[in-house]
Design a protein around this motif. Structure first.
Motif, mmCIF file in Angstrom:
data_model
loop_
_atom_site.group_PDB
_atom_site.id
_atom_site.type_symbol
_atom_site.label_atom_id
_atom_site.label_comp_id
_atom_site.label_asym_id
_atom_site.label_seq_id
_atom_site.Cartn_x
_atom_site.Cartn_y
_atom_site.Cartn_z
ATOM 1 N N PRO A 59 32.233 42.699 41.830
ATOM 2 C CA PRO A 59 32.910 43.261 42.999
ATOM 3 C C PRO A 59 32.104 44.351 43.697
ATOM 4 O O PRO A 59 32.342 44.647 44.868
ATOM 5 C CB PRO A 59 34.207 43.826 42.423
ATOM 6 C CG PRO A 59 33.893 44.099 40.991
ATOM 7 C CD PRO A 59 32.918 43.038 40.578
ATOM 8 N N GLY A 116 39.998 37.512 40.925
ATOM 9 C CA GLY A 116 40.783 38.026 42.031
ATOM 10 C C GLY A 116 42.157 37.410 42.162
ATOM 11 O O GLY A 116 42.619 36.654 41.296
ATOM 12 N N GLN A 137 38.292 38.667 46.763
ATOM 13 C CA GLN A 137 37.686 39.850 46.155
ATOM 14 C C GLN A 137 37.978 39.913 44.657
ATOM 15 O O GLN A 137 39.139 39.940 44.245
ATOM 16 C CB GLN A 137 38.209 41.123 46.822
ATOM 17 C CG GLN A 137 37.693 42.420 46.239
ATOM 18 C CD GLN A 137 36.198 42.626 46.441
ATOM 19 O OE1 GLN A 137 35.557 41.909 47.205
ATOM 20 N NE2 GLN A 137 35.638 43.600 45.750
#
Length: 286
Positions: free
Chosen positions: A62, A93, A107
């Motif tokens: 990330p 995510g 994400q």
């Protein structure tokens, strides 16, 4: 205080989505770092393994690795952690539940928290008991993934049997323990399973093998059988939290004379010499 989903928050305010792929599928990776005297132990090796694990499951980090390192160090400082551990987890995510990967712009979610922990000095001095069970986990144990149900069930079997841990084997060939690597000593030679896909490439395992070479202790990374395990002169496990932990009984039978052996003791002492002295005083504090 923890790091969760892009910021530091009080633990009580963290909320994991029911659609997080770590929750739905165990789709993620993790690391556990040992902290001695406020410093991360063997940090470079842990971060290298984190990157490898993520790459093996096609999970992008990330943040840049340098930023993840900064978050870990800041958390240690915020928590005033002297001796303990830091748990770091990255999932793929939050996305609608489907087995295939979510869209590329999803994400990943990073979770980091710290916990105080004392060194298990009494167990290190006296040793622990283990049982043996078939290794029924998946075939990519080299990836430090969130898929730990096999290890959970094995550890529970050990608890129910009154043992401290379980030594796993595949068709009679010893692999590792539920959450650690295992080593034996036979006729002065240190033996441990090769670092292939069937075991986790343990950071402490690597340190111990390096120390063995420095001490002139013969060491071989090769498969060995349950029969060889049961005839071992010494046995011990290695892990970030357990360090070098003697195993003095297996399936109810004594290992050697039932006490930690001389090679194990030498390796324990050598390992302790790599730890800041302030973390050793008083058996390791909070």
């Amino acid at each position: 205080m923890i790091w969760f989903d892009d910021r530091f928050v009080p633990e009580s305010e963290s909320k994991v989505s029911y659609l997080d792929r770590g929750y739905c599928f165990g789709d993620g990776v993790y690391e556990v770092f040992r902290v001695y005297a406020g410093q991360v132990y063997e940090g470079a090796a842990h971060y290298e393994r984190l990157v490898r694990s993520a790459r093996e499951i096609k999970l992008r980090l990330p943040y840049p690795l340098e930023e993840i390192e900064r978050i870990v160090l800041e958390l240690i400082e915020r928590e005033r952690l002297r001796d303990g551990s830091v748990y770091l987890q990255i999932t793929r995510g939050v996305a609608p539940r489907a087995h295939s990967f979510p869209p590329a712009d999803t994400q990943p979610v990073l979770l980091v928290y710290a916990s105080p922990a004392k060194r298990r000095v009494e167990s290190m001095r006296g040793g622990i008991a283990a049982i043996t069970r078939p290794d029924e986990r998946w075939l990519r144990c080299d990836i430090k993934s969130l898929n730990l149900l096999g290890s959970v069930l094995a550890k529970q079997e050990a608890e129910e049997a009154g043992a401290d841990d379980v030594i796993l084997h595949r068709d009679g060939i010893v692999t590792e323990c539920s959450a650690s690597n295992v080593m034996i000593v036979k006729d002065g030679v240190l033996l441990t399973h090769p670092a292939n896909r069937l075991i986790l490439h343990g950071v402490t395992r690597a340190v111990v093998l390096r120390l063995a070479r420095e001490l002139g202790i013969p060491a071989e990374e090769r498969p060995f059988s349950l029969e060889t395990l049961r005839r071992a002169d010494e046995a011990f496990l290695t892990s970030t939290i357990m360090e070098v932990m003697p195993i003095v009984a297996i399936d109810g039978a004594r290992v050697g004379d039932g006490a930690p052996g001389p090679v194990t003791r030498r390796l324990q002492q050598a390992y302790e010499a790599t730890i800041p002295a302030s973390a050793l005083s008083g058996g390791g504090g909070q």
